[in-house]
Design a protein around this motif. Structure first.
Motif, PDB file in Angstrom:
ATOM      1  N   THR A 139      44.946  26.570  23.742  1.00 14.00           N
ATOM      2  CA  THR A 139      44.873  25.208  24.280  1.00 14.00           C
ATOM      3  C   THR A 139      46.131  24.422  23.897  1.00 14.00           C
ATOM      4  OG1 THR A 139      42.484  25.286  23.970  1.00 14.00           O
ATOM      5  CG2 THR A 139      43.430  23.139  24.424  1.00 14.00           C
ATOM      6  N   MET A 140      46.547  24.547  22.652  1.00 10.37           N
ATOM      7  CA  MET A 140      47.749  23.845  22.210  1.00 10.37           C
ATOM      8  C   MET A 140      48.982  24.326  22.975  1.00 10.37           C
ATOM      9  SD  MET A 140      47.185  23.588  18.070  1.00 10.37           S
ATOM     10  CE  MET A 140      48.715  22.690  17.773  1.00 10.37           C
ATOM     11  N   ARG A 169      49.121  25.121  25.962  1.00  9.62           N
ATOM     12  CA  ARG A 169      49.122  24.483  27.278  1.00  9.62           C
ATOM     13  C   ARG A 169      49.417  22.986  27.185  1.00  9.62           C
ATOM     14  NH1 ARG A 169      44.397  27.577  27.879  1.00  9.62           N
ATOM     15  NH2 ARG A 169      43.088  25.722  27.701  1.00  9.62           N
ATOM     16  N   GLY A 170      49.583  22.499  25.955  1.00  8.60           N
ATOM     17  CA  GLY A 170      49.804  21.065  25.728  1.00  8.60           C
ATOM     18  C   GLY A 170      51.270  20.681  25.778  1.00  8.60           C
ATOM     19  N   THR A 171      51.707  19.923  24.781  1.00  6.30           N
ATOM     20  CA  THR A 171      53.076  19.392  24.802  1.00  6.30           C
ATOM     21  C   THR A 171      54.049  20.353  24.115  1.00  6.30           C
ATOM     22  OG1 THR A 171      52.754  18.292  22.681  1.00  6.30           O
ATOM     23  CG2 THR A 171      52.155  17.048  24.647  1.00  6.30           C
ATOM     24  N   PRO A 211      45.546  13.910  28.350  1.00  2.00           N
ATOM     25  CA  PRO A 211      44.324  14.654  28.647  1.00  2.00           C
ATOM     26  C   PRO A 211      43.182  14.329  27.673  1.00  2.00           C
ATOM     27  CG  PRO A 211      45.842  16.035  27.422  1.00  2.00           C
ATOM     28  CD  PRO A 211      46.472  14.673  27.504  1.00  2.00           C
ATOM     29  N   HIS A 250      49.857  12.805  18.587  1.00  2.00           N
ATOM     30  CA  HIS A 250      49.976  13.570  19.837  1.00  2.00           C
ATOM     31  C   HIS A 250      49.105  12.948  20.932  1.00  2.00           C
ATOM     32  CE1 HIS A 250      52.066  16.782  17.663  1.00  2.00           C
ATOM     33  NE2 HIS A 250      51.215  16.513  16.687  1.00  2.00           N
ATOM     34  N   LEU A 259      49.488  12.746  23.889  1.00  2.00           N
ATOM     35  CA  LEU A 259      49.445  13.555  25.116  1.00  2.00           C
ATOM     36  C   LEU A 259      48.971  14.982  24.815  1.00  2.00           C
ATOM     37  CD1 LEU A 259      52.807  12.352  26.718  1.00  2.00           C
ATOM     38  CD2 LEU A 259      50.496  11.780  27.467  1.00  2.00           C
ATOM     39  N   GLY A 260      48.545  15.200  23.593  1.00  2.00           N
ATOM     40  CA  GLY A 260      48.190  16.556  23.169  1.00  2.00           C
ATOM     41  C   GLY A 260      46.839  17.020  23.699  1.00  2.00           C
ATOM     42  N   GLN A 261      46.703  18.341  23.732  1.00  2.00           N
ATOM     43  CA  GLN A 261      45.428  18.959  24.124  1.00  2.00           C
ATOM     44  C   GLN A 261      44.897  19.769  22.962  1.00  2.00           C
ATOM     45  OE1 GLN A 261      44.976  21.217  27.675  1.00  2.00           O
ATOM     46  NE2 GLN A 261      46.941  20.514  28.462  1.00  2.00           N
ATOM     47  N   TRP A 262      43.643  19.629  22.698  1.00  2.44           N
ATOM     48  CA  TRP A 262      43.052  20.375  21.580  1.00  2.44           C
ATOM     49  C   TRP A 262      41.866  21.158  22.067  1.00  2.44           C
ATOM     50  CZ3 TRP A 262      46.473  19.946  17.779  1.00  2.44           C
ATOM     51  CH2 TRP A 262      47.279  18.800  17.758  1.00  2.44           C
TER      52      TRP A 262
END
Lengths: 123, 323, 309
Positions: free
Chosen positions: B179-180, B182-184, C118, C304, C306-309
């Motif tokens: 998941t990370m 696919r993030g920034t 997100p 973060h 804009l981060g996704q976890w």
């Protein structure tokens, strides 16, 4: 690396030196440990209670609570039995009782799972 | 230490029976006669395994209060809680061999029994939670699955329950990292940095090369140990490489490449001096981990004593009422 | 021998070892508490009031869960470590449902994040609000203290919350009702856990009694806030959607009296902790502890956005 050669990879999270590691204490703290309980869980209606493991608790009520917390975290059961390990009477699987098996130190000092009280004759 | 030393008065028939049970790949149970050396080997192994679970709560547990989403917070708390449970199952297995949890805990906080060195490395970013799940738990699974068949019944049963519960641990770690990824860009860099830091310590989890671990033959013969360190390490590398590719990270090893002839990956040598330093107590976090465990144990003493005193009082009050 | 080319091979399928899995009482999957529940907001309810009410209940659970989670690896014994984590996980589950409900009822309560973020609403609410926007009571945010403090606080918290959720199960909002039904089972256990430990510590050793009495003195003045009626609570209660805490005061009192009597502990005399010009945690006015707690809890998420976890 000699002297610490007994680094076995198996046994969980990696190689740990085991050579010469003590397996018991000569003296340990005066604190009286909570007694050991055996835990039995009925997975769903219609099944037997099965032995799932053990835990420590100060008394029977706490043992039931602990059993719920420890052994039914994943919806494992509909009913729990707990019994103090030292209250379990067991048959001896072998001819010779391990209480008398050869061992210099206090090997079976805390016979836990399925201990036989001293006054139960061998079956 | 790994010689089959049986006390002189041992009945040969008992030993023969023990060896026949092992020979049939049958399980030894707590009430069975067993050679003292077998018992001691098991206590050492099960105890260090239990200690590793309990000390292993700390590096990840340190991030529970900082988990960046509520879902991750729940997953991490449940995972670290599982580790407490696994330690508990294993201490129980050790107790069938005649040592108490109290005694083992004291041996741990006095530094006389060890735990896995991997937990003496610090966790420095949230990506470490993922990397520990993926690589450290992955390595642990390689080590642990064979133990479900270990010759000692209570240990094997504890391991079956543990392996069953751990199946989610590695997945959650890998899922967090993917998941990370696919993030920034910052998140991707965080993942790579974490993998770079943990790759070598993860390889060290399998122990020194077989050539340097003169003999585990006795443990293998007893069915306490079932694979060599190098076998398990190779298996782990082969398993991890395609996972890293799928994730989009690299391992910090220029020598890592597929060897078609062997049908396995070749890889570089971990820094065994660092490994021995950490094993001897000079890792980045050894002192801190033991101090944390000691504090919890000592701070809890008055609570445990209170419950014992209360149980005693209840018992005597009940006895009076019935008397 | 099992093939280990994949880590999962052999985990579940060594039948020769594990036998029939029903033998092991391994457990089952969990149910979604909101499965089949109508999630539309009843149309006579002010969405802003409903959202604020959900934040109050949700923040109580979130912050209490966070404090209980801090015990992890530090509890008096492994069994208690596991028990406290279970309680923390139950409350975290309640918090997530309630924060999500707040966001669904009134999206304007959710902090605005940079374009393209997100971060889901429940996380925006948990990690991107400042302390002044948290609606939890101050009882849940003060530091843990020793085990006696944790037990005393949990007893007060679970007793009040159980009484509230028991009534909330009859809410006209089907989502709140479903959350409450699930929560009642959990809180019944939390209250029982805390009550038994309260009794145990009160009647255990001299030291445990001394610590418990000191802890009770400390946390007692914090609990009346949970029983005071905020205008939002009055408004949602009037519509049959929420519960006015004043309604449960007698019940809470009776339960606490029972525990105190059984434990031979006198009811502390100290009154409620004052607010500031009448403002307390429910209004967003907190102790100094909350901003520190949030600084830690939010640090990674805020780095973060804009981060996704």
């Amino acid at each position: 690396m000699s002297g610490e050669q007994d680094l076995t990879a198996e046994g969980g999270h990696g190689a740990v030196p085991l050579a010469g590691v003590p397996v018991a204490k000569k003296e340990h703290s005066a604190e009286r440990e909570w007694p050991l309980y055996e835990v039995f869980v009925r997975g769903k209606r219609g099944l037997n209670h099965v032995h799932v493991g053990s835990l420590h608790a100060a008394d029977d009520e706490m043992a039931v609570r602990h059993a719920r917390d420890v052994y039914t975290r994943r919806n494992e059961g509909v009913s729990i039995w707990v019994v103090r390990a030292d209250a379990v009477t067991a048959s001896s699987p072998d001819e010779k009782d391990p209480l008398f098996a050869p061992s210099g130190d206090k090997v079976y000092r805390h016979p836990t799972f399925y201990a036989i009280p001293d006054d139960v004759p061998h079956m | 230490m790994t010689t089959t030393q049986v006390a002189p008065d041992a009945d040969d028939a008992l030993l023969a029976q023990f060896e026949a049970t092992i020979g049939r790949s049958d399980r030894i149970e707590p009430r069975d006669w067993m050679p003292d050396a077998y018992r001691k080997t098991l206590v050492r192994q099960v105890a260090q395994h239990a200690h590793s679970e309990i000390i292993g709560m700390q590096p990840e547990g340190a991030w529970i209060t900082r988990a960046p989403s509520l879902r991750r917070k729940a997953i991490l708390l449940a995972k670290v809680q599982d580790e407490a449970g696994h330690g508990l199952y294993l201490y129980s297995a050790a107790e069938t061999l005649g040592v108490s949890r109290q005694e083992l805990t004291e041996l741990l906080i006095e530094g006389r029994q060890k735990y896995s060195s991997i937990f003496n490395y610090p966790t420095l970013s949230y990506a470490d939670v993922g990397t520990i799940g993926w690589l450290v738990d992955g390595a642990a699974i390689c080590n642990q699955v064979p133990l479900c068949r270990t010759s000692y019944g209570p240990y094997g049963r504890a391991m079956i329950r543990i392996c069953k519960e751990e199946s989610f641990h590695q997945r959650q770690g890998y899922e967090l990292l993917s998941t990370m990824m696919r993030g920034t860009d910052e998140q991707r860099a965080m993942v790579q940095e974490s993998v770079d830091r943990f790759w070598w310590p993860a390889l060290m989890m399998f122990g020194p090369p077989d050539a340097d671990s003169p003999n585990t033959a006795q443990s293998m013969a007893w069915g306490v140990k079932r694979n060599t360190n190098d076998d398990l390490r190779q298996r782990f590398v082969d398993m991890s490489v395609p996972q890293a590719e799928a994730l989009g990270v690299t391992f910090p090893d220029p020598e890592l490449r597929w060897n078609a002839e062997r049908g396995h990956h070749d890889f570089g040598e971990p820094d065994w001096d660092e490994f021995m330093q950490v094993v001897r107590g000079h890792g980045p976090c050894n002192t801190q981990r033991i101090a944390h465990r000691r504090r919890a144990h000592e701070d809890g003493a008055w609570v445990r004593e209170a419950a014992t005193a209360f149980a005693d009082r209840q018992r005597s009050e009940r006895a009076e009422a019935h008397g | 021998m099992t093939d280990h080319s994949n880590a999962y091979d052999g985990l579940l399928e060594h039948h020769d070892v594990a036998g029939d899995s029903s033998q092991w009482a391994f457990g089952t999957d969990f149910e979604d508490p909101l499965a089949g529940v109508d999630t539309t907001v009843p149309d006579d309810v002010d969405p802003a009031a409903l959202a604020t009410y959900c934040l109050m209940l949700g923040d109580d659970a979130l912050v209490m869960s966070h404090r209980l989670g801090e015990w992890c690896s530090r509890a008096p014994d492994l069994e208690e470590d596991i028990a406290l984590a279970n309680t923390a996980l139950d409350l975290l589950g309640q918090a997530r449902l309630l924060l999500a409900r707040a966001a669904a009822a009134d999206p304007s309560v959710v902090p605005v994040l940079p374009e393209g973020s997100p971060v889901p609403a429940e996380d925006a609410l948990a990690f991107f609000r400042g302390p002044g926007d948290f609606r939890n009571v101050r009882l849940v945010e003060v530091p843990n203290g020793d085990f006696a403090h944790t037990v005393a606080r949990l007893l007060l918290f679970a007793t009040v919350r159980l009484a509230l959720l028991t009534r909330l199960a009859g809410s006209r909002d089907p989502v709140l009702s479903a959350i409450a039904v699930k929560g009642v089972k959990e809180l019944t256990y939390h209250r029982d856990y805390a009550g038994r430990w309260f009794l145990t510590l009160a009647k255990g050793t001299e030291e445990s009694r001394r610590r418990l009495l000191a802890a009770l003195e400390d946390v007692w003045p914090l609990h009346p806030e949970m029983l005071a009626t905020h205008p939002v609570e009055a408004a949602v209660a009037a519509l049959g959607v929420g519960v006015d805490p004043a309604e449960v005061r007698d019940e809470v009192d009776a339960v606490l009296e029972q525990v105190l009597t059984a434990s031979d502990v006198e009811r502390p005399e100290r009154g409620a902790l004052a607010g500031v010009r009448g403002r307390t945690g429910r209004h967003g006015l907190h102790t100094e502890a909350l901003s520190r707690l949030l600084a830690e809890m939010q640090v990674v998420a805020r780095e973060h956005p804009l981060g996704q976890w």
